[in-house]
Design an enzyme around this catalytic site. Structure first.
Site, short mmCIF file in Angstrom:
data_model
loop_
_atom_site.label_atom_id
_atom_site.label_comp_id
_atom_site.label_asym_id
_atom_site.label_seq_id
_atom_site.Cartn_x
_atom_site.Cartn_y
_atom_site.Cartn_z
N SER A 79 46.91 49.42 5.93
CA SER A 79 46.93 50.67 6.69
C SER A 79 46.02 51.74 6.11
CB SER A 79 48.37 51.20 6.76
OG SER A 79 48.89 51.37 5.46
N ASN A 94 59.26 54.01 0.57
CA ASN A 94 60.00 54.44 1.78
C ASN A 94 60.28 55.94 1.77
OD1 ASN A 94 59.92 51.74 2.22
ND2 ASN A 94 62.13 51.39 2.12
N THR A 103 51.51 78.67 46.36
CA THR A 103 52.55 77.68 46.06
C THR A 103 52.20 76.49 46.95
OG1 THR A 103 54.00 78.53 47.78
CG2 THR A 103 54.33 79.42 45.57
N HIS A 104 52.52 75.30 46.50
CA HIS A 104 52.12 74.08 47.22
C HIS A 104 50.60 74.07 47.48
CE1 HIS A 104 56.45 73.47 48.18
NE2 HIS A 104 56.43 74.78 48.31
N SER A 132 23.96 66.93 35.14
CA SER A 132 23.99 65.53 35.56
C SER A 132 22.65 64.90 35.25
CB SER A 132 24.26 65.47 37.06
OG SER A 132 23.76 64.26 37.59
N LYS A 185 23.39 69.96 39.44
CA LYS A 185 24.79 69.92 39.02
C LYS A 185 25.08 70.74 37.77
CE LYS A 185 27.90 67.82 40.41
NZ LYS A 185 28.22 66.39 40.34
N ASN A 211 28.63 70.88 35.60
CA ASN A 211 29.96 70.27 35.65
C ASN A 211 30.94 70.88 34.64
OD1 ASN A 211 29.09 68.47 37.63
ND2 ASN A 211 28.33 67.02 36.09
N GLU A 230 37.61 68.93 32.28
CA GLU A 230 37.93 67.54 32.64
C GLU A 230 38.36 66.72 31.42
OE1 GLU A 230 35.02 67.19 36.53
OE2 GLU A 230 34.33 66.44 34.62
N TYR A 263 64.90 51.77 6.56
CA TYR A 263 63.47 51.59 6.77
C TYR A 263 63.14 50.21 7.32
CZ TYR A 263 58.46 51.34 6.00
OH TYR A 263 57.11 51.20 6.19
N GLN A 273 55.68 52.36 10.01
CA GLN A 273 54.29 52.62 9.65
C GLN A 273 53.49 53.10 10.87
OE1 GLN A 273 52.34 50.05 6.76
NE2 GLN A 273 50.84 49.49 8.31
N LYS A 279 52.26 57.05 12.15
CA LYS A 279 51.17 57.91 11.69
C LYS A 279 50.00 58.05 12.66
CE LYS A 279 52.07 55.92 7.45
NZ LYS A 279 53.39 55.68 7.99
#
Ligand code: ARG
Length: 501
Positions: free
Chosen positions: A39, A127, A172-173, A294, A300, A302, A307, A334, A339, A342
């Site tokens: 790890s 541990n 709204t909506h 672009s 363009k 963007n 995004e 444990y 592990q 993380k």
């Protein structure tokens, strides 16, 4: 010393890996197991915290009489050397190291020798060690992320102040609903972010307990003082139960939730900006430095930051989901599954620390087309509620007022005009059952977006005075929360400057 031990010692001296276990094994791990088990490629960022923990643990051994004062001094000097070697990159994990703890023990044995270096492991287990380290790391990162979020909030507040009295369509909506102040709409995104920071503050109280001293699961026999270790590592207390201390990760999961929630809150604001930035809406223009072009379409521009923020919220939520799923079926104490806690939070912190500065820059520099916002604010019959409420103020029960206002909308819609285009005779006819004809046309007084906004002056409403009030409240909240962001979570006196994380 057995033959096997002898050879294990030799392999250390040769600069090869060491094993922290193996006494009962006749062979070393297979290459496939070693590859799966390893790890260090992600947990090496806990090295500083591990060394800080080792210092505190060495002192606890000293106080318990398990290291003489001279041995303690040598141990601390060796740990200092190890920290410098880690800082300079001179010491790093090698292929054969299972995890950061194994690598650092190898480093310590190289510097301090087997005799002294080999004493540090008494009374602790990986541990309790790893359970403490992830708390130390997340507590520190919570402050970093909180600071970045507060910068985003301050950018929103700056825009809200600059927006002044500008009105815009409130939806709204996604349909025109009622006009609101642009500042009100922007602040609606600041408050969730402030709550996310407050969540970190609250979470930190639960994270502020050191599992050190829990041992493998059942506590230690050596008469160590876990509270002293805790204090040296910036914790105010220890975990109450050694099994819980080593085996729970709800603290990590809660941290991960806050990061995921931040992702979601930022994503919702991003979506708004992406829509506002379309040609059809044209409410906002993004600064060139915070938008992209672009490769094929020269015209363009963007909203990539928004995004990416929206996209990255997916992985932030995914990290949380993965972690929760890992935890779900685990028995205590444990198990090696733990592990997996993380990478989820490492990825979240890495994601947010890259995302938030760009996001804040985009917010701080975007420019609203105030004329267009003002012009659109009252359209789409957004003042229909104002007609109904004006009727209520003139004694019409709301149920009828709603009907009458709806009737006005129906007429306007059938003619393809807005409410204020209706004639006096239209209003007189529509309200005839309830109001005298001299009064009916006076409804025009509320048929402006600014008037509509001004009249919504209840607490938390969109009237300018109320919005100014909430901006002040948000600034106060933000400056309280900055104290958390700039506070320290670790026993920095025991850690040299320069963190890996
Ligand atoms: N690297 C492990 C983790 O991150 C800690 C090691 C505990 N391993 C063990 N076999 N008890 O959770």
């Amino acid at each position: 010393m057995s033959e096997q031990r002898e050879s294990r010692k030799e392999s250390t001296a040769n600069g090869e890996g060491i094993a922290l276990w193996g006494g009962r094994f006749t062979s070393g791990p297979s290459a496939a197991l070693a590859a799966l088990s390893k790890s260090t490629q992600f947990d090496w960022r806990l090295a500083d915290d591990d060394i800080a923990g080792s210092r505190a643990h060495a002192r606890a051994l000293g106080r318990a009489g398990l290291l003489t004062p001279d041995e303690l001094a040598d141990m601390e000097a060796a740990l200092d050397k190890l920290q410098s070697a880690v800082d300079s990159g001179e010491f790093a994990p090698i292929e054969a190291d299972e995890d950061e703890a194994t690598a650092l023990e190898r480093g310590l044995l190289d510097i301090a020798g087997d005799e002294l270096g080999g004493k540090l492991r008494a009374g602790r287990s990986r541990n309790d060690q790893i359970a403490a380290l992830i708390r130390m790391w997340t507590r520190r990162q919570a402050r970093v992320v909180a600071g970045l979020v507060l910068e985003t909030v301050n950018a929103l507040i700056g825009q809200a102040e600059a927006a002044g009295h500008t009105v815009m369509p409130g939806r709204t909506h996604m349909q025109h609903a009622q006009p609101v102040l642009l500042a009100h709409q922007l602040m609606a995104h600041a408050w969730p972010l402030l709550r996310d920071v407050a969540r970190f503050v609250d979470w930190d109280k639960r994270a502020d307990a050191s599992p050190y001293g829990s041992g493998a699961l059942a506590g230690n026999t050596l008469g160590l003082d876990p509270l002293a270790v805790a204090k040296e590592l910036g914790f105010s207390r220890t975990t109450e139960n050694s099994i819980d201390g080593t085996a729970s990760r709800d603290v990590v999961a809660e941290f991960s939730f806050i990061c995921a929630m931040l992702g979601v809150d930022i994503s919702r604001l991003s979506e708004e900006i992406i829509i506002w930035n379309t040609q059809e809406f044209a409410f906002v223009r993004l600064d060139d430095a915070y938008s992209t072009g672009s490769s094929i379409m020269p015209q363009k521009k963007n909203p990539d930051i928004a995004e990416l923020a929206r996209g990255k919220s997916g992985r932030l939520v995914g990290d949380l989901t993965g972690l929760m799923t890992t935890l779900k079926g685990l028995p205590t104490a444990y198990a090696r599954d733990l592990q997996e806690d993380k990478e989820a939070v490492f990825d979240q912190v890495d994601t947010l620390t890259v995302l938030l500065p760009a996001f804040t820059g985009m917010i701080a520099t975007m420019k609203f087309d105030k004329d267009r916002l003002e012009q659109e604010a009252p359209t789409g019959f957004a003042l229909a509620t104002d007609i109904a409420e004006w009727l209520v103020k003139n004694g019409v029960p709301f149920r009828h007022a709603h009907e009458l206002s709806g009737e006005c909308v129906r007429i306007a819609e059938s003619r393809g005009v807005e409410l204020w285009d209706l004639t006096d005779d239209d209003f007189i006819a529509a309200f005839a059952d309830f109001l005298p004809s001299v009064l009916a046309p006076k409804v025009r007084e509320v048929l402006s977006a600014q008037g509509s906004v001004d009249s919504r002056n209840g607490v938390g409403g969109t009237a300018f005075a109320r919005v100014s009030e909430q901006i002040k409240q948000a600034k106060d909240r933000s400056s309280q929360l900055v104290q958390f962001a700039t506070s320290t979570s670790d026993g920095s006196a025991y850690r040299p400057a320069g963190s890996l994380s």
